[in-house]
Design an enzyme around this catalytic site. Structure first.
Site, PDB file in Angstrom:
ATOM      1  N   ASP A 141      14.444  76.395  45.777  1.00 52.29           N
ATOM      2  CA  ASP A 141      14.078  75.836  47.079  1.00 52.29           C
ATOM      3  C   ASP A 141      13.384  76.933  47.899  1.00 52.29           C
ATOM      4  O   ASP A 141      13.860  78.069  47.985  1.00 52.29           O
ATOM      5  CB  ASP A 141      15.327  75.336  47.809  1.00 52.29           C
ATOM      6  CG  ASP A 141      14.986  74.458  49.007  1.00 52.29           C
ATOM      7  OD1 ASP A 141      15.397  73.288  49.002  1.00 52.29           O
ATOM      8  OD2 ASP A 141      14.317  74.952  49.946  1.00 52.29           O
ATOM      9  N   ILE A 142      12.256  76.597  48.507  1.00 53.05           N
ATOM     10  CA  ILE A 142      11.449  77.593  49.214  1.00 53.05           C
ATOM     11  C   ILE A 142      12.098  78.021  50.541  1.00 53.05           C
ATOM     12  O   ILE A 142      11.790  79.078  51.072  1.00 53.05           O
ATOM     13  CB  ILE A 142      10.013  77.058  49.449  1.00 53.05           C
ATOM     14  CG1 ILE A 142       9.020  78.196  49.603  1.00 53.05           C
ATOM     15  CG2 ILE A 142       9.940  76.088  50.621  1.00 53.05           C
ATOM     16  CD1 ILE A 142       8.808  79.030  48.385  1.00 53.05           C
ATOM     17  N   HIS A 191      15.858  64.317  44.206  1.00 55.50           N
ATOM     18  CA  HIS A 191      16.209  65.690  43.844  1.00 55.50           C
ATOM     19  C   HIS A 191      17.658  65.981  44.181  1.00 55.50           C
ATOM     20  O   HIS A 191      18.226  65.421  45.114  1.00 55.50           O
ATOM     21  CB  HIS A 191      15.288  66.708  44.522  1.00 55.50           C
ATOM     22  CG  HIS A 191      15.196  66.562  46.014  1.00 55.50           C
ATOM     23  ND1 HIS A 191      14.404  65.630  46.621  1.00 55.50           N
ATOM     24  CD2 HIS A 191      15.810  67.235  47.023  1.00 55.50           C
ATOM     25  CE1 HIS A 191      14.509  65.734  47.937  1.00 55.50           C
ATOM     26  NE2 HIS A 191      15.370  66.700  48.204  1.00 55.50           N
ATOM     27  N   HIS A 234      20.157  69.135  45.170  1.00 55.88           N
ATOM     28  CA  HIS A 234      20.247  70.527  45.627  1.00 55.88           C
ATOM     29  C   HIS A 234      21.446  71.169  44.934  1.00 55.88           C
ATOM     30  O   HIS A 234      22.569  70.628  45.010  1.00 55.88           O
ATOM     31  CB  HIS A 234      20.525  70.595  47.130  1.00 55.88           C
ATOM     32  CG  HIS A 234      19.428  70.107  48.024  1.00 55.88           C
ATOM     33  ND1 HIS A 234      18.565  70.957  48.672  1.00 55.88           N
ATOM     34  CD2 HIS A 234      19.059  68.859  48.397  1.00 55.88           C
ATOM     35  CE1 HIS A 234      17.717  70.262  49.412  1.00 55.88           C
ATOM     36  NE2 HIS A 234      17.999  68.968  49.272  1.00 55.88           N
TER      37      HIS A 234
HETATM   38  P1  5GP Z   1      15.454  66.984  51.503  1.00 53.32           P
HETATM   39  O1  5GP Z   1      14.314  66.053  51.132  1.00 53.32           O
HETATM   40  O2  5GP Z   1      16.569  66.934  50.499  1.00 53.32           O
HETATM   41  O3  5GP Z   1      15.927  66.748  52.909  1.00 53.32           O
HETATM   42  O4  5GP Z   1      14.888  68.456  51.508  1.00 53.32           O
HETATM   43  C1  5GP Z   1      13.832  68.863  50.690  1.00 53.32           C
HETATM   44  C2  5GP Z   1      13.999  70.315  50.270  1.00 53.32           C
HETATM   45  O5  5GP Z   1      12.818  70.683  49.581  1.00 53.32           O
HETATM   46  C3  5GP Z   1      14.192  71.301  51.424  1.00 53.32           C
HETATM   47  O6  5GP Z   1      15.352  72.083  51.191  1.00 53.32           O
HETATM   48  C4  5GP Z   1      12.916  72.158  51.383  1.00 53.32           C
HETATM   49  O7  5GP Z   1      13.129  73.513  51.703  1.00 53.32           O
HETATM   50  C5  5GP Z   1      12.423  71.980  49.961  1.00 53.32           C
HETATM   51  N1  5GP Z   1      10.971  72.030  49.853  1.00 53.32           N
HETATM   52  C6  5GP Z   1      10.084  71.315  50.601  1.00 53.32           C
HETATM   53  N2  5GP Z   1       8.822  71.602  50.223  1.00 53.32           N
HETATM   54  C7  5GP Z   1       8.927  72.521  49.225  1.00 53.32           C
HETATM   55  C8  5GP Z   1       7.944  73.220  48.437  1.00 53.32           C
HETATM   56  O8  5GP Z   1       6.731  73.051  48.568  1.00 53.32           O
HETATM   57  N3  5GP Z   1       8.432  74.074  47.504  1.00 53.32           N
HETATM   58  C9  5GP Z   1       9.768  74.296  47.316  1.00 53.32           C
HETATM   59  N4  5GP Z   1      10.131  75.166  46.366  1.00 53.32           N
HETATM   60  N5  5GP Z   1      10.715  73.663  48.049  1.00 53.32           N
HETATM   61  C10 5GP Z   1      10.289  72.780  48.988  1.00 53.32           C
END
Ligand code: 5GP
Length: 129
Positions: free
Chosen positions: A29-30, A93, A95
């Site tokens: 995660d970035i 996804h 985590h």
């Molecule tokens: P959620 O959709 O579960 O709320 O969060 C999405 C997750 O994806 C976040 O923790 C965010 O930091 C991560 N994320 C979003 N865009 C990118 C990206 O371009 N690259 C990476 N490696 N992680 C990402």
């Protein structure tokens, strides 16, 4: 339009890759809660995780377990937690987050990770698979 995660799978957007199979992909995660915070995704683009068919869903869980086991071997932590949110990216996804305190699970306090650390973490987790 391809999701941001599909663009990561295709290599259009760079990532720190941890693992890949024919159907699944794992990368760091970035904006991590903690060092080693990893996302496990199906290559098939499905928005909500519980809309996945049972077979693919169960295989994603098995893939995530394998990645979590590798994370636990190389990242100092009390345990690896698993969370599903999906409010930001509409591509299913999981985590996987190395947990030492409850704060690590809360998506509020983020951790700065340098490029070198990202690279080392991805390599170490991959090697522990
Ligand atoms: P959620 O959709 O579960 O709320 O969060 C999405 C997750 O994806 C976040 O923790 C965010 O930091 C991560 N994320 C979003 N865009 C990118 C990206 O371009 N690259 C990476 N490696 N992680 C990402």
């Amino acid at each position: 339009m391809a999701s941001i995660f599909s663009k990561i799978i295709s290599g259009e957007i760079p990532c720190y890759k941890v693992a890949e199979t024919d159907d699944f992909f794992a990368f760091l995660d970035i904006n991590p809660n903690a060092k080693g915070h990893t996302l496990c995704i199906p290559k098939k683009e499905v928005d909500k995780i519980f809309d996945m068919d049972d077979e693919l869903y169960l295989r994603l869980m098995k893939f995530s377990k394998e990645v979590a086991t590798a994370i636990e071997k190389v990242v100092p932590c009390k345990r690896v937690g698993m969370t599903v949110i999906g409010l930001e990216v509409p591509h299913a996804h999981v985590h996987l987050i190395p947990l030492n305190t409850m704060e690590d699970a809360r998506f509020l306090q983020k951790t700065n990770v340098s490029k070198d650390e990202f690279q080392e973490l991805a390599k170490a987790i991959n090697s522990a698979l």
